[in-house]
Design a protein around this motif. Structure first.
Motif, PDB file in Angstrom:
ATOM      1  N   GLN A  97       7.624   2.678  11.714  1.00 50.40           N
ATOM      2  CA  GLN A  97       6.175   2.713  11.932  1.00 50.40           C
ATOM      3  C   GLN A  97       5.707   1.904  13.139  1.00 50.40           C
ATOM      4  OE1 GLN A  97       3.452   2.665   8.606  1.00 50.40           O
ATOM      5  NE2 GLN A  97       5.139   2.682   7.124  1.00 50.40           N
ATOM      6  N   THR A 121      -3.194  -0.386  13.449  1.00 50.73           N
ATOM      7  CA  THR A 121      -4.407  -0.059  12.700  1.00 50.73           C
ATOM      8  C   THR A 121      -5.158   1.087  13.354  1.00 50.73           C
ATOM      9  OG1 THR A 121      -4.548  -2.420  12.149  1.00 50.73           O
ATOM     10  CG2 THR A 121      -6.458  -1.040  11.623  1.00 50.73           C
ATOM     11  N   ASP A 137      -8.047  -3.060   6.206  1.00 45.88           N
ATOM     12  CA  ASP A 137      -7.269  -1.916   6.683  1.00 45.88           C
ATOM     13  C   ASP A 137      -6.332  -2.274   7.833  1.00 45.88           C
ATOM     14  OD1 ASP A 137      -9.073  -2.288   8.735  1.00 45.88           O
ATOM     15  OD2 ASP A 137      -9.666  -0.186   8.897  1.00 45.88           O
ATOM     16  N   GLN A 138      -6.212  -3.560   8.150  1.00 45.77           N
ATOM     17  CA  GLN A 138      -5.305  -3.967   9.224  1.00 45.77           C
ATOM     18  C   GLN A 138      -3.861  -3.670   8.835  1.00 45.77           C
ATOM     19  OE1 GLN A 138      -7.783  -7.960  10.058  1.00 45.77           O
ATOM     20  NE2 GLN A 138      -5.895  -7.876  11.277  1.00 45.77           N
ATOM     21  N   ARG A 139      -3.142  -3.051   9.765  1.00 45.78           N
ATOM     22  CA  ARG A 139      -1.720  -2.787   9.561  1.00 45.78           C
ATOM     23  C   ARG A 139      -0.960  -3.569  10.630  1.00 45.78           C
ATOM     24  NH1 ARG A 139      -1.735   3.613   9.462  1.00 45.78           N
ATOM     25  NH2 ARG A 139      -3.715   3.298  10.564  1.00 45.78           N
ATOM     26  N   GLU A 140      -0.403  -4.686  10.212  1.00 42.89           N
ATOM     27  CA  GLU A 140       0.136  -5.685  11.129  1.00 42.89           C
ATOM     28  C   GLU A 140       1.657  -5.791  10.994  1.00 42.89           C
ATOM     29  OE1 GLU A 140      -1.658  -7.532  13.282  1.00 42.89           O
ATOM     30  OE2 GLU A 140      -3.657  -6.844  12.641  1.00 42.89           O
ATOM     31  N   TRP A 150       0.139   3.888   2.856  1.00 41.84           N
ATOM     32  CA  TRP A 150       0.628   3.470   4.167  1.00 41.84           C
ATOM     33  C   TRP A 150       2.125   3.196   4.151  1.00 41.84           C
ATOM     34  CZ3 TRP A 150      -3.633  -0.761   5.114  1.00 41.84           C
ATOM     35  CH2 TRP A 150      -4.829  -0.146   5.540  1.00 41.84           C
ATOM     36  N   SER A 195       0.072  -4.647   3.279  1.00 35.09           N
ATOM     37  CA  SER A 195      -1.213  -4.764   3.941  1.00 35.09           C
ATOM     38  C   SER A 195      -1.488  -6.212   4.331  1.00 35.09           C
ATOM     39  CB  SER A 195      -2.329  -4.229   3.041  1.00 35.09           C
ATOM     40  OG  SER A 195      -2.383  -4.971   1.834  1.00 35.09           O
ATOM     41  N   TRP A 196      -2.552  -6.407   5.058  1.00 35.07           N
ATOM     42  CA  TRP A 196      -2.898  -7.707   5.640  1.00 35.07           C
ATOM     43  C   TRP A 196      -3.744  -8.549   4.684  1.00 35.07           C
ATOM     44  CZ3 TRP A 196      -0.966 -10.534   9.229  1.00 35.07           C
ATOM     45  CH2 TRP A 196      -1.717 -11.472   9.942  1.00 35.07           C
ATOM     46  N   GLN A 242       4.842  -7.588   7.610  1.00 35.47           N
ATOM     47  CA  GLN A 242       6.178  -7.200   7.153  1.00 35.47           C
ATOM     48  C   GLN A 242       7.210  -8.219   7.643  1.00 35.47           C
ATOM     49  OE1 GLN A 242       4.895  -4.321   5.778  1.00 35.47           O
ATOM     50  NE2 GLN A 242       3.197  -4.532   7.254  1.00 35.47           N
ATOM     51  N   LEU A 268       3.509   0.224   3.467  1.00 35.89           N
ATOM     52  CA  LEU A 268       3.728  -1.066   4.116  1.00 35.89           C
ATOM     53  C   LEU A 268       2.952  -2.136   3.372  1.00 35.89           C
ATOM     54  CD1 LEU A 268       0.808  -1.324   5.612  1.00 35.89           C
ATOM     55  CD2 LEU A 268       1.965  -0.354   7.574  1.00 35.89           C
ATOM     56  N   ASP A 292       0.851  -1.180   0.000  1.00 32.02           N
ATOM     57  CA  ASP A 292       0.000   0.000   0.000  1.00 32.02           C
ATOM     58  C   ASP A 292       0.894   1.241   0.000  1.00 32.02           C
ATOM     59  OD1 ASP A 292      -1.563   2.275   1.216  1.00 32.02           O
ATOM     60  OD2 ASP A 292      -3.161   0.761   1.134  1.00 32.02           O
TER      61      ASP A 292
END
Length: 531
Positions: free
Chosen positions: A300, A314, A250-253, A224, A228-229, A257, A226, A221
């Protein structure tokens, strides 16, 4: 995507600049100013510390006597062999749906979904058999790894058409590609990656590259910055108690990564050809992607205030202690891998960042009784129960740091002793998932084998223990590969570490070279100066 190619001189210059940003910007002095005091040894008694760390022989014994008995059972091998089962009972038997063993009948939520046969579990078991071959040279283990690789390549790997399936239901690969999670796909190729590292089998590499490209092309993304999930919002599962597991796009986990690095990229990058089949840069592209992932995680997800990585960012409410994946295990693993990425790519600001932060976590996680804690919870309390993979990651990081400063091995004599005594199922083999600190007994609500626990972490723990145990005692590390053509020495490494290749030997039986699998010659490599 993630195209960070730059001239090496620019990398070195940015490394010097960013090292001050990372270290001084957090308000903590650089690594050379950090002094750690041991609870067990005088800081200058390096001989005593080293003397108490087991050599590689202890880890070979652990492999033979503790780990392999559970994973060599016929019930572990699958039908056909290579279709390794996701679940077994703690005694190693296959479960009966109408008469479940207690550990599968009443588990904690989220880890036992008997109708699903997980790809990541099969992939992790491939890794384990690869480690067993790597350490022993016994052909049967490479044969088992190859059987698992063949099964996944035929049934689970979809490459650029969808990465990889997450699980099978009644033999059917699922879910549809919009409902696949980036972390799951990373672990889908873990086994293939370790097999390629052992063999450089040219037929397997395109599948690995295709899955990696699919993940980075479709999950990155730009807004972001990063991975994404997931691609969609959906209800994934309803547990027996009625609780629901949702997945959100929209989860940012952190692990989206982290597990690209951990699952396959760090191990494979130095083994890759310089160019891909189309004549485009391959190895340098993966190096740049590793640096980008390390930067994402450190910028982040890291919080200087608590010196820990948030498991998810998130929402602001997730950025607090006690949340999923905010623990010593994920944080120390992240720093371990950032440290290794910096060494591999020449981005010394990453190495310096990890050198500064990791010792602080080791010190905080180490308990007065000589064992590791699990995390600081939302109440500020240090949780002392033992979760197998967290113990392994803390051990592995301390052991890795001991390669450049043996004083970091001060933790290992007692943490290793606890692992060997209490984490091992001495009756049936294998490693317990969870051991209660109050009585050092396993909690069987966490089975020894389930959708998130296979042989991966315990076998990695063993090979890292072996390599670092030999190195700290100034002994050579001998590992077995199987090649059609022996690579250049610079492409041969003991797992994720750098080292000097001291000797390359292809053993014979009655004058004939050994082929653990058809067309691949057993090759024993002796490493020294592991770092």
């Amino acid at each position: 995507m993630l195209d960070l190619t730059r001239h090496r001189l620019l990398k070195m210059a940015s490394s010097l600049l960013l090292s001050f940003v990372l270290l001084w910007g957090s308000g903590v002095a650089p690594a050379f100013a950090f002094v750690s005091e041991s609870r067990q040894y005088p800081v200058d008694n390096i001989e005593a510390i080293i003397a108490d760390v087991p050599t590689g022989d202890r880890w070979l014994e652990h492999l033979k006597d503790d780990l392999l008995p559970f994973w060599e059972m016929q019930t572990a091998l699958g039908d056909p062999i290579g279709n390794f089962p996701t679940y077994r009972c703690n005694d190693g038997s296959l479960y009966e749906r109408e008469n479940l063993c207690p550990e599968l009948a009443n588990p904690v939520n989220g880890i036992v979904k008997l109708e699903r046969d997980y790809v990541r579990a099969k992939s992790r078991q491939i890794f384990a058999y690869g480690v067993a071959y790597h350490l022993t040279g016994k052909s049967k283990y490479l044969e088992l790894a190859k059987a698992g690789v063949d099964y996944l390549r035929e049934h689970a790997i979809k490459g650029k058409e969808g990465g990889a399936y997450t699980y099978f239901e009644n033999g059917v690969g699922k879910p549809d590609k919009d409902y696949r999670i980036s972390q799951d796909m990373a672990y889908a190729v873990t086994g293939l990656g370790f097999y390629y590292y052992l063999t450089r089998d040219p037929e397997v590499l395109p599948d690995i590259i295709a899955v990696k490209d699919y993940i980075f092309d479709t999950y990155y993304d730009k807004e972001w910055d990063l991975l994404s999930w997931a691609h969609a919002d959906y209800l994934d599962y309803i547990n027996p108690d009625g609780t629901k597991e949702f997945v959100h796009s929209d989860q940012r986990e952190l692990v989206a990564q982290l597990d690209q690095v951990y699952g396959y990229m760090l191990l494979l990058t130095p083994t890759l050809p310089e160019l891909d089949g189309n004549g485009q840069p391959l190895r340098s592209k993966w190096e740049d992607d590793l640096v980008h992932l390390a930067t994402i995680m450190s910028e982040q997800f890291y919080t200087p205030d608590k010196n820990i990585f948030w498991g998810a960012i998130t929402t602001p409410t997730q950025q607090q202690l006690g949340t999923d994946h905010t623990d010593f295990g994920h944080s120390i693993k992240t720093l371990w891998l950032i440290y290794e990425i910096g060494k591999l790519t020449g981005h010394y600001e990453l190495t310096a960042f990890a050198q500064e932060k990791a010792p602080l976590i080791l010190e905080k996680a180490y308990l007065e009784d000589g064992t590791w804690g699990r995390r600081i919870n939302q109440y500020g309390q240090l949780e002392t129960d033992k979760e197998w993979w967290i113990l392994a990651e803390l051990d592995q990081t301390a052991a890795t740091f001991s390669l450049r400063d043996p004083s970091y091995a001060k933790y290992l004599p007692t943490t290793y002793a606890y692992w060997f005594k209490y984490m091992v199922d001495h009756k049936n083999g294998g490693i317990w998932h969870w051991v209660n600190a109050r009585d050092n007994l396993p909690d069987i609500r966490y089975p020894k084998q389930h959708s998130w626990k296979n042989a991966f972490h315990s076998f990695e723990h063993d090979i890292v223990g072996y390599i670092t145990g030999q190195a700290i005692h100034n002994l050579p590390t001998s590992l077995y590969f199987a090649f059609k053509e022996v690579p250049e020495k610079i492409e041969l490494r003991p797992y994720i570490f750098a080292a000097k290749v001291e000797d390359i030997n292809q053993p014979t039986i009655k004058g004939e070279k050994i082929e653990p699998i058809p067309g691949f010659i057993q090759t024993e490599v002796k490493f020294t100066d592991v770092r």
